[in-house]
Design a protein around this motif. Structure first.
Motif, PDB file in Angstrom:
ATOM      1  N   SER A 332       0.809  -1.215   0.000  1.00 22.15           N
ATOM      2  CA  SER A 332       0.000   0.000   0.000  1.00 22.15           C
ATOM      3  C   SER A 332       0.843   1.266   0.000  1.00 22.15           C
ATOM      4  N   SER A 333       2.115   1.145   0.309  1.00 24.68           N
ATOM      5  CA  SER A 333       2.969   2.336   0.286  1.00 24.68           C
ATOM      6  C   SER A 333       3.179   2.865  -1.127  1.00 24.68           C
ATOM      7  N   LEU A 334       2.970   1.998  -2.137  1.00 23.63           N
ATOM      8  CA  LEU A 334       3.109   2.378  -3.547  1.00 23.63           C
ATOM      9  C   LEU A 334       4.506   2.928  -3.863  1.00 23.63           C
ATOM     10  N   THR A 335       5.505   2.443  -3.128  1.00 25.66           N
ATOM     11  CA  THR A 335       6.891   2.810  -3.410  1.00 25.66           C
ATOM     12  C   THR A 335       7.620   1.600  -3.989  1.00 25.66           C
ATOM     13  N   ARG A 336       8.763   1.856  -4.618  1.00 26.31           N
ATOM     14  CA  ARG A 336       9.510   0.765  -5.231  1.00 26.31           C
ATOM     15  C   ARG A 336       9.951  -0.248  -4.186  1.00 26.31           C
ATOM     16  N   LEU A 379      -5.512  -6.671   3.191  1.00 28.74           N
ATOM     17  CA  LEU A 379      -5.770  -5.417   2.479  1.00 28.74           C
ATOM     18  C   LEU A 379      -7.129  -4.837   2.870  1.00 28.74           C
ATOM     19  N   TRP A 380      -8.109  -5.715   3.057  1.00 28.55           N
ATOM     20  CA  TRP A 380      -9.440  -5.260   3.460  1.00 28.55           C
ATOM     21  C   TRP A 380      -9.392  -4.636   4.858  1.00 28.55           C
ATOM     22  N   ARG A 381      -8.667  -5.263   5.758  1.00 21.26           N
ATOM     23  CA  ARG A 381      -8.543  -4.721   7.112  1.00 21.26           C
ATOM     24  C   ARG A 381      -7.814  -3.382   7.097  1.00 21.26           C
ATOM     25  N   LEU A 382      -6.782  -3.283   6.287  1.00 24.11           N
ATOM     26  CA  LEU A 382      -6.038  -2.032   6.213  1.00 24.11           C
ATOM     27  C   LEU A 382      -6.911  -0.908   5.655  1.00 24.11           C
ATOM     28  N   CYS A 387     -10.022   4.047   6.165  1.00 20.84           N
ATOM     29  CA  CYS A 387     -11.211   4.768   5.698  1.00 20.84           C
ATOM     30  C   CYS A 387     -12.362   4.760   6.692  1.00 20.84           C
ATOM     31  N   ARG A 388     -12.314   3.921   7.714  1.00 16.81           N
ATOM     32  CA  ARG A 388     -13.470   3.759   8.588  1.00 16.81           C
ATOM     33  C   ARG A 388     -13.131   4.098  10.041  1.00 16.81           C
ATOM     34  N   ASN A 389     -12.359   3.253  10.694  1.00 14.91           N
ATOM     35  CA  ASN A 389     -12.108   3.454  12.122  1.00 14.91           C
ATOM     36  C   ASN A 389     -11.206   4.650  12.408  1.00 14.91           C
ATOM     37  N   TYR A 390     -10.205   4.859  11.555  1.00 11.32           N
ATOM     38  CA  TYR A 390      -9.203   5.888  11.836  1.00 11.32           C
ATOM     39  C   TYR A 390      -9.205   6.986  10.783  1.00 11.32           C
ATOM     40  N   TRP A 391     -10.377   7.285  10.229  1.00  7.96           N
ATOM     41  CA  TRP A 391     -10.414   8.297   9.184  1.00  7.96           C
ATOM     42  C   TRP A 391      -9.974   9.680   9.677  1.00  7.96           C
ATOM     43  N   PRO A 392     -10.191  10.078  10.944  1.00 12.67           N
ATOM     44  CA  PRO A 392      -9.669  11.393  11.350  1.00 12.67           C
ATOM     45  C   PRO A 392      -8.146  11.486  11.227  1.00 12.67           C
ATOM     46  N   SER A 401       0.664  15.369   3.401  1.00  8.81           N
ATOM     47  CA  SER A 401       1.424  14.470   2.537  1.00  8.81           C
ATOM     48  C   SER A 401       0.648  14.163   1.265  1.00  8.81           C
ATOM     49  N   ARG A 402       1.271  14.460   0.128  1.00 10.30           N
ATOM     50  CA  ARG A 402       0.649  14.129  -1.152  1.00 10.30           C
ATOM     51  C   ARG A 402       0.594  12.623  -1.352  1.00 10.30           C
ATOM     52  N   ARG A 403       1.629  11.910  -0.898  1.00  9.84           N
ATOM     53  CA  ARG A 403       1.648  10.460  -1.047  1.00  9.84           C
ATOM     54  C   ARG A 403       0.507   9.818  -0.262  1.00  9.84           C
ATOM     55  N   VAL A 404       0.271  10.307   0.956  1.00  8.55           N
ATOM     56  CA  VAL A 404      -0.829   9.765   1.756  1.00  8.55           C
ATOM     57  C   VAL A 404      -2.163  10.044   1.078  1.00  8.55           C
ATOM     58  N   ARG A 405      -2.300  11.223   0.477  1.00  4.73           N
ATOM     59  CA  ARG A 405      -3.549  11.528  -0.230  1.00  4.73           C
ATOM     60  C   ARG A 405      -3.788  10.533  -1.358  1.00  4.73           C
ATOM     61  N   ARG A 406      -2.737  10.234  -2.108  1.00  2.85           N
ATOM     62  CA  ARG A 406      -2.885   9.295  -3.215  1.00  2.85           C
ATOM     63  C   ARG A 406      -3.229   7.898  -2.709  1.00  2.85           C
ATOM     64  N   ILE A 407      -2.557   7.478  -1.646  1.00  2.00           N
ATOM     65  CA  ILE A 407      -2.823   6.146  -1.092  1.00  2.00           C
ATOM     66  C   ILE A 407      -4.243   6.071  -0.533  1.00  2.00           C
ATOM     67  N   ALA A 408      -4.656   7.109   0.206  1.00  2.00           N
ATOM     68  CA  ALA A 408      -5.977   7.087   0.834  1.00  2.00           C
ATOM     69  C   ALA A 408      -7.089   7.085  -0.209  1.00  2.00           C
ATOM     70  N   VAL A 409      -6.943   7.893  -1.251  1.00  2.00           N
ATOM     71  CA  VAL A 409      -7.968   7.927  -2.299  1.00  2.00           C
ATOM     72  C   VAL A 409      -8.036   6.584  -3.021  1.00  2.00           C
ATOM     73  N   THR A 410      -6.876   6.005  -3.302  1.00  5.57           N
ATOM     74  CA  THR A 410      -6.852   4.695  -3.962  1.00  5.57           C
ATOM     75  C   THR A 410      -7.544   3.643  -3.108  1.00  5.57           C
ATOM     76  N   MET A 411      -7.242   3.644  -1.811  1.00 10.24           N
ATOM     77  CA  MET A 411      -7.874   2.678  -0.911  1.00 10.24           C
ATOM     78  C   MET A 411      -9.375   2.909  -0.813  1.00 10.24           C
ATOM     79  N   ALA A 412      -9.783   4.167  -0.739  1.00 10.67           N
ATOM     80  CA  ALA A 412     -11.208   4.466  -0.597  1.00 10.67           C
ATOM     81  C   ALA A 412     -11.995   3.964  -1.801  1.00 10.67           C
ATOM     82  N   VAL A 413     -11.456   4.175  -2.992  1.00 11.96           N
ATOM     83  CA  VAL A 413     -12.152   3.731  -4.204  1.00 11.96           C
ATOM     84  C   VAL A 413     -12.110   2.210  -4.321  1.00 11.96           C
ATOM     85  N   ALA A 414     -10.930   1.622  -4.113  1.00 14.77           N
ATOM     86  CA  ALA A 414     -10.799   0.169  -4.254  1.00 14.77           C
ATOM     87  C   ALA A 414     -11.649  -0.567  -3.222  1.00 14.77           C
ATOM     88  N   ASP A 415     -11.630  -0.082  -1.981  1.00 19.94           N
ATOM     89  CA  ASP A 415     -12.437  -0.721  -0.939  1.00 19.94           C
ATOM     90  C   ASP A 415     -13.924  -0.615  -1.264  1.00 19.94           C
TER      91      ASP A 415
END
Length: 487
Positions: A332-336, A379-382, A387-392, A401-415
């Protein structure tokens, strides 16, 4: 603690998701997934996937299959419906009580009036039910009302139904069959909507209500596919619940507690079995206005706050091994380096699983399948945690963080897409509107979790400072108000 062997005539059916290898001597499946080795004689008893108990040997094999979670019960005998008392915890819901009693036919009913502003008024149409009314002088909560009804009942089994529900035809017989297993203490039906809704929220709730545990039957157990069930509608073995302390247990029920989850945990700890039976259905109204819907989701999160804090991703998420959680975080870090580390972790897990499955016909295939299931669960738990328990916390991290924004949006859509695919149903929402509703659902749930956690923290701090809240007084014995019989 064992309560007796399975009776003759009791059947078990291997779950269709379980895979058989080596001529049926090795079964892989269950939730959480496990490998079960059977002796050749035991495998021969199963045959085409169904086993009927005819003697102590077949009873022992059937019990082992049930304990391993690879088989589901298929009872043929059932107790008499006359052995069931219906208990209704009531508080200022006259319309719901009228509708519920009209849907019951010939049952013995105990209505526990939990301090209503106006005493309960029984309708003229009671479905030939013998209705007993008990009253608490002040509101003690639904858990205490259910316990009062349990103590007042005299039958072996008790159906606990909220006034908001209406049972569908055959609901009782389907659940009663499970009690031919002497180790079953509780059976929960599937809770669905009263009617098909046309609004967006109504159609979403039709497939994704927090009261609905889905279409698949399962054992209710911590770490399983169904870790807990709501107390809105239950059928229970009365002596088992009384021995476990009922819904309130030995501790007072507070705003930070979940009586249903605590009850399930206590019964499981005492050695009882709990089942979720989707073939038995009761209907319930769902709020369709946004304000009421959002408030209900917040209350649901607040009620599950203790379990949500303990399990990180929430009590309804499938379990995952530690290696899968590590791999999911890396991927989920989407890094090399994160992707490389995730792939290496998965490969190491597959090799280890392959050695464990060396007795199978194709150990590599089974290892890859199990690793894939574990990674999916992780992945589902993450995604649920983000997106649910720790969204704040996720929102705060997205601000910096731009990277966190990209990861969070990707997870929100995929989930959201994965959840839509899992719960899709005829007449349901399209993926776009479903994802929007799912994100609002998670927003409300997480708000409830954090709000309840904050209140709990403040209460604990006040107690440490020497200003504890007054201890709750024990509930008074309910007063028998009336016994009415409808001919």
């Amino acid at each position: 603690m064992r309560h007796g062997r399975l009776p003759d005539g009791f059947g078990v059916r291997i779950d269709p998701r379980v895979r058989a290898y080596s001529g049926g001597r090795i079964l892989v499946g269950g939730s959480p997934a496990r490998l079960l080795r059977l002796a050749p004689e035991a495998a021969a008893l199963i045959g085409d996937g169904y086993l009927e108990v005819t003697d102590p040997t077949s009873a022992s094999v059937a019990r082992r299959l049930l304990d391993s979670g690879v088989a589901n019960p298929r009872p043929r005998l059932l107790p008499a419906p006359e052995d069931v008392t219906v208990v209704v915890p009531y508080r200022d819901d006259h319309d719901g009580l009228v509708r519920l009693l009209a849907g019951l036919r010939g049952h013995s009913v105990v209505v526990v009036d939990d301090g209503s502003s106006r005493p309960v008024r029984l309708p003229a149409d009671r479905g030939r039910c013998r209705v007993t009314v008990l009253r608490h002088d002040r509101a003690l909560g639904p858990a205490a009302a259910r316990d009062s009804g349990l103590r007042a009942a005299t039958t072996e089994f008790v159906a606990l139904l909220d006034p908001a529900v209406v049972p569908r035809a055959g609901w009782l017989e389907v659940m009663l069959g499970h009690f031919s297993d002497p180790e079953v203490a509780l059976v929960a039906p599937r809770i669905v909507a009263h009617e098909a809704y046309t609004t967006v929220l109504g159609r979403y709730e039709h497939t994704r209500s927090e009261l609905d545990r889905g279409r698949r039957e399962a054992e209710v157990s911590a770490g399983g596919a169904v870790p807990r069930v709501p107390d809105t509608a239950l059928l229970v073995r009365r002596r088992a619940l009384l021995a476990a302390g009922g819904f309130t247990g030995t501790r007072p029920v507070t705003a930070d507690s979940d009586p249903a989850a605590d009850l399930c945990a206590r019964l499981e700890r005492d050695g009882w079995r709990l089942r979720y039976e989707p073939a038995a259905r009761v209907t319930c109204d769902h709020p369709v206005s946004f304000g009421k819907w959002f408030a209900r989701k917040v209350n649901h999160g607040a009620a599950e706050a203790p379990q949500a804090r303990r399990t990180v991703a929430g009590p309804q998420q499938p379990p995952a091994p530690a290696w899968a959680a590590v791999a999911a975080i890396m991927l989920s870090s989407l890094t090399r380096w994160g992707l490389l580390g995730g792939v290496v972790t998965i490969a190491a897990a597959v090799l280890r699983l392959r050695r464990a499955f060396i007795e199978l016909d194709n150990p590599a295939e089974m290892a890859a399948l199990c690793a894939g299931r574990a990674l999916t669960a992780a992945l589902w738990r993450l995604a649920s945690a983000v997106c649910r328990n720790y969204w704040p916390l996720t929102v705060l991290a997205m601000l910096v963080s731009r990277r966190v924004r990209r990861i969070a949006v990707t997870m929100a859509v995929a989930d959201g897409i994965a959840d839509w695919y899992t719960h899709r149903d005829t007449g349901g929402l399209d993926p776009v509107r479903y994802v929007v509703c799912k994100r609002l659902d998670d927003l409300a749930y997480g708000t409830g979790v954090w709000w309840a956690s904050l209140l709990s923290m403040l209460a604990a701090r006040a107690a440490r400072r020497g200003r504890p809240e007054p201890a709750p007084t024990p509930p008074p014995a309910p007063r028998r108000a009336a016994v009415l019989t409808c001919v």
